[in-house]
Design a protein around this motif. Structure first.
Motif, PDB file in Angstrom:
ATOM      1  N   VAL A  25      -3.785  -8.953  -3.995  1.00  0.00           N
ATOM      2  CA  VAL A  25      -2.595  -8.459  -3.303  1.00  0.00           C
ATOM      3  C   VAL A  25      -1.345  -8.719  -4.141  1.00  0.00           C
ATOM      4  CG1 VAL A  25      -1.103  -8.886  -1.298  1.00  0.00           C
ATOM      5  CG2 VAL A  25      -3.569  -8.555  -0.979  1.00  0.00           C
ATOM      6  N   ARG A  26      -1.278  -9.902  -4.738  1.00  0.00           N
ATOM      7  CA  ARG A  26      -0.129 -10.220  -5.594  1.00  0.00           C
ATOM      8  C   ARG A  26      -0.157  -9.404  -6.876  1.00  0.00           C
ATOM      9  NH1 ARG A  26      -1.545 -15.469  -3.765  1.00  0.00           N
ATOM     10  NH2 ARG A  26      -2.739 -15.819  -5.692  1.00  0.00           N
ATOM     11  N   ILE A  30       0.669  -5.140  -3.594  1.00  0.00           N
ATOM     12  CA  ILE A  30       0.417  -4.617  -2.252  1.00  0.00           C
ATOM     13  C   ILE A  30       1.549  -5.073  -1.332  1.00  0.00           C
ATOM     14  CG2 ILE A  30      -1.173  -4.636  -0.288  1.00  0.00           C
ATOM     15  CD1 ILE A  30      -2.247  -3.198  -2.767  1.00  0.00           C
ATOM     16  N   ILE A  33      -0.586  -4.595   4.680  1.00  0.00           N
ATOM     17  CA  ILE A  33      -2.045  -4.615   4.867  1.00  0.00           C
ATOM     18  C   ILE A  33      -2.347  -4.209   6.296  1.00  0.00           C
ATOM     19  CG2 ILE A  33      -4.158  -5.999   4.777  1.00  0.00           C
ATOM     20  CD1 ILE A  33      -2.580  -7.915   2.899  1.00  0.00           C
ATOM     21  N   ALA A  51       2.720  -8.058   3.332  1.00  0.00           N
ATOM     22  CA  ALA A  51       1.825  -8.857   2.499  1.00  0.00           C
ATOM     23  C   ALA A  51       2.115 -10.347   2.590  1.00  0.00           C
ATOM     24  CB  ALA A  51       1.924  -8.379   1.047  1.00  0.00           C
ATOM     25  N   LEU A  54      -0.084 -12.506   4.869  1.00  0.00           N
ATOM     26  CA  LEU A  54      -1.524 -12.596   4.641  1.00  0.00           C
ATOM     27  C   LEU A  54      -2.041 -14.018   4.866  1.00  0.00           C
ATOM     28  CD1 LEU A  54      -4.181 -11.262   3.732  1.00  0.00           C
ATOM     29  CD2 LEU A  54      -3.533 -11.795   1.368  1.00  0.00           C
ATOM     30  N   VAL A 110      -8.073  -1.199  -1.123  1.00  0.00           N
ATOM     31  CA  VAL A 110      -6.740  -0.644  -1.357  1.00  0.00           C
ATOM     32  C   VAL A 110      -6.834   0.842  -1.037  1.00  0.00           C
ATOM     33  CG1 VAL A 110      -4.921  -0.216  -3.043  1.00  0.00           C
ATOM     34  CG2 VAL A 110      -6.215  -2.360  -3.125  1.00  0.00           C
ATOM     35  N   HIS A 116       0.647   1.235  -2.058  1.00  0.00           N
ATOM     36  CA  HIS A 116       0.867  -0.204  -1.859  1.00  0.00           C
ATOM     37  C   HIS A 116       0.309  -0.709  -0.530  1.00  0.00           C
ATOM     38  CE1 HIS A 116       3.403   0.289  -5.322  1.00  0.00           C
ATOM     39  NE2 HIS A 116       4.238   1.069  -4.667  1.00  0.00           N
ATOM     40  N   GLY A 118      -2.999  -2.220   1.612  1.00  0.00           N
ATOM     41  CA  GLY A 118      -4.340  -2.782   1.692  1.00  0.00           C
ATOM     42  C   GLY A 118      -4.924  -2.540   3.077  1.00  0.00           C
TER      43      GLY A 118
END
Length: 477
Positions: A25-26, A30, A33, A51, A54, A110, A116, A118
């Motif tokens: 994700v980093r 992203i 989500i 994000a 998360l 993704v 961008h 998830g």
């Protein structure tokens, strides 16, 4: 200690994968989500988090209203959340109390069509850490676990038909809102009746390419894209896979296709028999077999005169024995029963045959053929994949336990004497309600719950005055 740790809700693999997902994700920037769970109808519901949230989702889960599990396909809450005397008598959902979505990090994707973004599947738990008994992913996983205790794994392949049309009017006028809302007005993507012709395929190739790139971008095992027989009808076929994966793939496939089509001005419908002129019904043919953990196909026959191994024949017998009571799982909508017609390439009775497309269970096998399998042709593409596949395991395992005899194969499937499949959802629901097997395997709580939802849908359908009734009776009487 976090909620997930306190109740031991993740496996070691999920714990490892959660760290990998956080890093991805980093690394891939992203921004949001989508956390989703498959509801009772196989529709994805959930919440979208930024994000930065998360870490919280990976420790405490995500709260959402339990009333989401009490809705019919019009999104009406049909089991009261404010009465202790409701049909299911479950105090955990009273007042639409919160339940908790626990992310499954191994399902992380993704989304190719949403920049961008998830995506992750979740499992449902109550606030005390107990599994929500109406969560269908739990039900399928439990069936897989019982099968694994016998030394077998379930292998399934998806063959899914649906209708691809162009949107002419999205029907977004305020008068179009409702439960359910007015569906969009559409035109055909192709005129049909040219089954597997390249000319028809080329007409829809631009949109098929969008869907192909999306499906493959998600890592789903796509094998083929085909023009089906009916107007606007297409089909996609997927590689066989084991365990939970085929059901997870089906749930994501349907949702992804509908989303990307809508973004491009098309409408994808997994409704069995849409109200379109000269329409052909869509089916979901579920290919299935059993294998050992090392991949050996248990259904493969040893002798040329055998159609399946003795295990495969008993499994086949179990599917036939429970065809009526399992119909709600394979064909959960009122509309789906309009597909069961003689001489229509859809089954109308519980019968099997050898490479015959008119039977319910089509056997495709040969000695040394590692793809030997049973193709169940009864399902509709709107079925909840977790319930459909769980029902196959439950019925098949009963066949193994009782050494069920499937009888002789049918050469004339629409003429051979055999029990007819249910002709209505009401008939199928009654059969499920009386099923000792499914009550023992899925629990009285879940069966009572599902029966209540289905009977609510049926009552609403019976009270609706259709266009057929209006045309038939309004003037003559």
């Amino acid at each position: 200690m976090s909620f997930i740790q306190q109740h031991g809700l993740w496996t070691e693999k999920q714990q490892r994968t959660a760290k990998e997902v956080a890093s991805k994700v980093r690394a891939e920037n992203i921004q949001v989500i989508r956390f989703c769970f498959p509801d009772q109808h196989g529709i994805l519901r959930g919440k979208t988090l930024v994000a930065d949230a998360l870490g919280t989702a990976f420790s405490s889960g995500i709260s959402l209203a339990s009333s989401l599990l009490l809705k019919d396909t019009a999104h009406r809450t049909v089991i009261s959340v404010f009465s202790a005397q409701n049909t299911i008598k479950d105090s955990a959902v009273q007042g639409s109390a919160d339940m908790c979505m626990i992310p499954d990090p191994t399902s992380f994707k993704v989304l190719p069509w949403a920049p961008h973004t998830g995506w992750m599947l979740c499992d449902l738990y109550y606030k005390n850490g107990e599994k929500v008994p109406y969560a269908t992913r739990h039900i399928y996983r439990d069936a897989l676990q019982r099968l694994a205790e016998t030394g077998y794994e379930f292998m399934a392949g998806l063959e899914v038909e649906f209708h691809l049309t162009r949107i002419e009017n999205q029907r977004l006028h305020p008068d179009d809102a409702g439960q359910p809302a007015a569906p969009p007005d559409v035109s055909l993507s192709h005129r049909g009746y040219n089954y597997l012709t390249e000319l028809n395929y080329d007409q829809i190739d631009p949109m098929m390419e969008v869907m192909r790139k999306t499906v493959q971008g998600l890592g789903l095992g796509l094998l083929s894209l085909e023009v089906e027989f009916g107007p606007g009808q297409v089909e996609m076929v997927f590689k066989a896979d084991k365990g939970l994966q085929p059901a997870d793939d089906m749930i994501l496939f349907r949702s992804a296709v509908k989303q990307v089509c809508r973004r491009h001005g098309y409408h994808a419908s997994f409704m069995c028999r849409p109200r379109l002129p000269s329409v052909m019904s869509s089916g979901w043919h579920l290919h299935q077999s059993l294998c050992t953990p090392d991949g050996k196909n248990i259904f493969m026959p040893e002798k040329a005169e055998d159609q399946l191994s003795s295990t495969g024949m008993a499994w086949l017998g179990g599917l036939l024995k429970h065809a009526e009571s399992s119909s709600v799982f394979s064909t959960p909508t009122i509309n789906g029963y309009k597909r069961y017609r003689p001489f229509s390439l859809a089954p109308d009775r519980a019968i099997w045959g050898i490479d015959n497309r008119g039977v319910m269970l089509r056997v495709l096998s040969a000695p040394h053929d590692k793809a030997s399998r049973i193709e169940n042709r009864v399902g509709e593409p709107a079925a909840n994949p977790y319930l459909y596949m769980a029902s196959q395991i439950i019925a098949g395992m009963d066949g193994l336990k009782t050494s069920a005899d499937p009888g002789l194969p049918a050469d004339a499937p629409y003429e051979t004497q055999a029990p007819l499949l249910p002709t209505t959802l009401a008939q199928a629901t009654d059969a499920l309600d009386k099923s000792t097997l499914f009550r023992e395997a899925m629990g009285d709580t879940f069966i009572n719950y599902l029966v209540a939802i289905k009977r609510s849908e049926i009552r609403r359908y019976e009270l609706e005055v259709s266009e057929w009734e209006q045309r038939e009776y309004f003037d003559i009487f």
